[in-house]
Motif scaffolding. Structure first.
Motif, PDB file in Angstrom:
ATOM      1  N   ALA A  23       0.809  -1.086   0.060  1.00  8.79           N
ATOM      2  CA  ALA A  23      -0.043  -0.067   0.059  1.00  8.79           C
ATOM      3  C   ALA A  23       0.945   1.330   0.034  1.00  8.79           C
ATOM      4  O   ALA A  23       1.695   1.520   1.027  1.00  8.79           O
ATOM      5  CB  ALA A  23      -1.027  -0.005   1.463  1.00  8.79           C
ATOM      6  N   ASP A  24       0.654   2.037  -1.153  1.00  8.91           N
ATOM      7  CA  ASP A  24       1.711   2.951  -1.165  1.00  8.91           C
ATOM      8  C   ASP A  24       1.928   4.065   0.081  1.00  8.91           C
ATOM      9  O   ASP A  24       2.539   4.774   0.358  1.00  8.91           O
ATOM     10  CB  ASP A  24       1.247   3.815  -2.507  1.00  8.91           C
ATOM     11  N   ALA A  25       0.570   4.150   0.505  1.00  8.28           N
ATOM     12  CA  ALA A  25       0.371   5.284   1.585  1.00  8.28           C
ATOM     13  C   ALA A  25       0.680   4.567   3.031  1.00  8.28           C
ATOM     14  O   ALA A  25       0.693   5.451   3.751  1.00  8.28           O
ATOM     15  CB  ALA A  25      -1.039   5.980   1.733  1.00  8.28           C
ATOM     16  N   ALA A  26       0.908   3.371   3.077  1.00  4.64           N
ATOM     17  CA  ALA A  26       1.155   2.982   4.490  1.00  4.64           C
ATOM     18  C   ALA A  26       2.347   2.997   5.003  1.00  4.64           C
ATOM     19  O   ALA A  26       3.508   3.130   4.251  1.00  4.64           O
ATOM     20  CB  ALA A  26       0.972   1.326   4.196  1.00  4.64           C
ATOM     21  N   GLU A  27       2.699   3.308   6.291  1.00  2.28           N
ATOM     22  CA  GLU A  27       3.900   3.559   7.134  1.00  2.28           C
ATOM     23  C   GLU A  27       4.561   2.502   7.707  1.00  2.28           C
ATOM     24  O   GLU A  27       5.593   2.457   7.983  1.00  2.28           O
ATOM     25  CB  GLU A  27       3.569   4.640   8.052  1.00  2.28           C
ATOM     26  N   LYS A  28       3.640   1.326   8.066  1.00  2.00           N
ATOM     27  CA  LYS A  28       3.934   0.187   8.844  1.00  2.00           C
ATOM     28  C   LYS A  28       3.497  -1.219   7.515  1.00  2.00           C
ATOM     29  O   LYS A  28       2.729  -1.215   6.897  1.00  2.00           O
ATOM     30  CB  LYS A  28       3.355   0.055   9.821  1.00  2.00           C
ATOM     31  N   THR A  29       4.384  -2.109   7.946  1.00  2.00           N
ATOM     32  CA  THR A  29       4.222  -3.389   7.415  1.00  2.00           C
ATOM     33  C   THR A  29       3.995  -4.421   8.517  1.00  2.00           C
ATOM     34  O   THR A  29       4.574  -4.637   9.615  1.00  2.00           O
ATOM     35  CB  THR A  29       5.563  -4.033   6.578  1.00  2.00           C
ATOM     36  N   ILE A  30       2.830  -5.358   8.552  1.00  2.00           N
ATOM     37  CA  ILE A  30       2.509  -6.351   9.319  1.00  2.00           C
ATOM     38  C   ILE A  30       2.518  -7.721   8.722  1.00  2.00           C
ATOM     39  O   ILE A  30       2.311  -7.941   7.518  1.00  2.00           O
ATOM     40  CB  ILE A  30       1.268  -6.138   9.893  1.00  2.00           C
ATOM     41  N   ILE A  31       3.102  -8.740   9.377  1.00  2.00           N
ATOM     42  CA  ILE A  31       3.219 -10.190   9.081  1.00  2.00           C
ATOM     43  C   ILE A  31       2.115 -10.799   9.756  1.00  2.00           C
ATOM     44  O   ILE A  31       1.888 -10.907  10.794  1.00  2.00           O
ATOM     45  CB  ILE A  31       4.644 -10.916   9.118  1.00  2.00           C
ATOM     46  N   PHE A  54      -2.221  -0.639   6.000  1.00  2.00           N
ATOM     47  CA  PHE A  54      -0.782  -1.216   6.333  1.00  2.00           C
ATOM     48  C   PHE A  54      -0.268  -2.098   4.962  1.00  2.00           C
ATOM     49  O   PHE A  54      -1.065  -2.458   4.358  1.00  2.00           O
ATOM     50  CB  PHE A  54      -0.737  -2.265   7.449  1.00  2.00           C
ATOM     51  N   ASN A  55       0.918  -2.261   4.910  1.00  2.00           N
ATOM     52  CA  ASN A  55       1.524  -3.331   3.894  1.00  2.00           C
ATOM     53  C   ASN A  55       1.319  -4.613   4.811  1.00  2.00           C
ATOM     54  O   ASN A  55       1.567  -4.514   6.079  1.00  2.00           O
ATOM     55  CB  ASN A  55       2.969  -3.156   3.775  1.00  2.00           C
ATOM     56  N   VAL A  56       0.813  -5.611   3.863  1.00  2.00           N
ATOM     57  CA  VAL A  56       0.561  -6.916   4.614  1.00  2.00           C
ATOM     58  C   VAL A  56       1.244  -7.970   3.974  1.00  2.00           C
ATOM     59  O   VAL A  56       1.060  -8.047   2.945  1.00  2.00           O
ATOM     60  CB  VAL A  56      -1.084  -7.131   4.638  1.00  2.00           C
ATOM     61  N   VAL A  57       1.922  -8.933   4.787  1.00  2.00           N
ATOM     62  CA  VAL A  57       2.336 -10.086   4.352  1.00  2.00           C
ATOM     63  C   VAL A  57       1.995 -11.248   4.815  1.00  2.00           C
ATOM     64  O   VAL A  57       1.744 -11.305   5.996  1.00  2.00           O
ATOM     65  CB  VAL A  57       4.028  -9.934   4.839  1.00  2.00           C
ATOM     66  N   ALA A  58       1.597 -12.304   4.001  1.00  2.00           N
ATOM     67  CA  ALA A  58       1.049 -13.592   4.501  1.00  2.00           C
ATOM     68  C   ALA A  58       1.716 -14.665   4.090  1.00  2.00           C
ATOM     69  O   ALA A  58       2.642 -14.362   2.851  1.00  2.00           O
ATOM     70  CB  ALA A  58      -0.337 -13.720   3.894  1.00  2.00           C
ATOM     71  N   TYR A  59       2.057 -15.573   4.625  1.00  2.00           N
ATOM     72  CA  TYR A  59       3.169 -17.044   4.120  1.00  2.00           C
ATOM     73  C   TYR A  59       2.706 -18.291   4.403  1.00  2.00           C
ATOM     74  O   TYR A  59       1.764 -18.367   5.442  1.00  2.00           O
ATOM     75  CB  TYR A  59       4.511 -16.542   4.608  1.00  2.00           C
ATOM     76  N   ASP A  60       3.074 -19.209   3.863  1.00  2.00           N
ATOM     77  CA  ASP A  60       2.823 -20.640   3.876  1.00  2.00           C
ATOM     78  C   ASP A  60       3.809 -21.296   4.831  1.00  2.00           C
ATOM     79  O   ASP A  60       4.953 -20.842   4.282  1.00  2.00           O
ATOM     80  CB  ASP A  60       2.504 -21.153   2.913  1.00  2.00           C
ATOM     81  N   GLN A  61       3.646 -22.097   5.631  1.00  2.00           N
ATOM     82  CA  GLN A  61       4.924 -22.778   6.399  1.00  2.00           C
ATOM     83  C   GLN A  61       5.486 -23.709   5.254  1.00  2.00           C
ATOM     84  O   GLN A  61       4.809 -23.963   4.258  1.00  2.00           O
ATOM     85  CB  GLN A  61       4.380 -23.442   7.543  1.00  2.00           C
ATOM     86  N   PRO A  62       6.957 -23.951   5.363  1.00  2.00           N
ATOM     87  CA  PRO A  62       7.395 -24.769   4.379  1.00  2.00           C
ATOM     88  C   PRO A  62       6.643 -26.224   3.851  1.00  2.00           C
ATOM     89  O   PRO A  62       6.752 -26.617   2.782  1.00  2.00           O
ATOM     90  CB  PRO A  62       8.848 -25.361   4.859  1.00  2.00           C
ATOM     91  N   TYR A  63       6.027 -26.723   4.983  1.00  2.00           N
ATOM     92  CA  TYR A  63       5.272 -27.867   4.756  1.00  2.00           C
ATOM     93  C   TYR A  63       3.626 -27.723   4.295  1.00  2.00           C
ATOM     94  O   TYR A  63       3.063 -28.886   3.980  1.00  2.00           O
ATOM     95  CB  TYR A  63       5.368 -28.866   5.821  1.00  2.00           C
TER      96      TYR A  63
END
Length: 294
Positions: A23-31, A54-63
């Motif tokens: 998000a261009d206007a976001a000041e923080k990033t959350i995982i 916020f900038n938002v990050v989602a991820y999958d565990q390796p398995y």
């Protein structure tokens, strides 16, 4: 709202699928940190609640999920290793905040114990520091089905217990996902649950004692598995702890109905970005836990 997708190399050992909602206007990033048997798809509503503030990050565990094809999955991961992966992701994305759901709270607390240098705040939802009787019953039945790779029964168990307050459509999606996982994923969950049943949450709670950033524990009023009362025991371990109750909600909070979704978003914004809202009627900001002894 399309994410930037990347598969990251972590410590030369794991490949982790990530989605970065910029998000261009976001000041923080959350995982965002998944619970067991979940993937990035389970955070769809949470992403909508947080983006574009916020900038938002989602991820999958390796398995799991879209990470699984990129890994050999020759051995099972401990929660401590999942915590190390989260520390690496926090550093890679220069994240200031982290939010976990359900059993993702264990590896999140382990990551927080490493005191990632940029991290400012954390939210741990639908998690508690004790294994109460309803949760123990759920886990013991889960071990029984997981050890037999019985996806059908695992799917029914999830929907009839922690997922019982979900709308019927979500239950169908949930069952379809949980009942069709790879054998390695069932083995991984079985391994984690047996660890928890044998050792409770000792490692995560021991690490929590050194956490000094503000941590919000958010639980549903109707969640008997990670109850509001049990979650408030975190005040004995986390010095800068805060608590919020989502009214008329169970374990899955923002996925269960519109008012729970709205209240979850308000609580998150009040805690993560307090200047964004004037009203904090639903937010139970409890101070004074700094002085509590273990």
């Amino acid at each position: 709202m399309r994410p930037e997708i990347a598969v990251l190399d972590i410590q030369g050992q794991y490949r982790v699928y990530t989605e970065f909602y910029r998000a261009d206007a976001a000041e923080k990033t959350i995982i965002l940190v998944n619970g067991s048997m979940a993937t990035t798809a389970s955070f769809a509503q949470t992403v909508r609640n947080l983006h574009p503030q916020f900038n938002v990050v989602a991820y999958d565990q390796p398995y799991a999920g879209k990470s699984r094809p990129h890994n050999t999955n020759e051995r099972l991961l401990t929660k401590e290793e999942e915590g190390q992966i989260l520390v690496e992701l926090i550093d890679h994305f220069a994240a200031e905040q982290v939010m976990s759901f359900s059993w993702g709270g264990a590896c999140t607390l382990l990551a927080l114990a490493h005191k990632p240098r940029r991290l400012e705040k954390a939210v741990i939802s639908s998690f508690s520091p004790v294994i109460n009787e309803p949760m123990r019953d759920y886990l013991e039945r889960g071990v029984h089905y997981l050890s037999r790779y019985d996806g059908y029964q695992v799917g029914n168990l999830v929907n009839n217990t922690i997922g019982k307050h979900l709308p019927s459509l979500f239950k169908r999606f949930n069952f379809r996902h949980v009942s069709s996982l790879a054998d390695h994923e069932y083995a991984q969950m079985n391994f984690h649950i047996n660890q928890v049943l044998a050792h409770e949450l000792g490692n995560a709670l021991h690490g929590a004692k050194v956490v000094d950033i503000p941590v919000l524990f958010m639980n549903g009023e109707w969640d008997e598995y990670t109850s509001v009362e049990d979650a408030q025991l975190f005040g004995k371990y986390v010095r800068n702890s805060h608590f919020a109750t989502i009214q008329s909600a169970g374990h899955f909070l923002d996925m269960e109905h519109k008012s729970a979704c709205r209240d979850s978003r308000n609580v998150l914004m009040d805690f993560l970005k307090p200047a964004a809202k004037e009203s904090r009627i639903r937010y139970q900001h409890i101070q004074g836990n700094h002085a509590l002894a273990i």
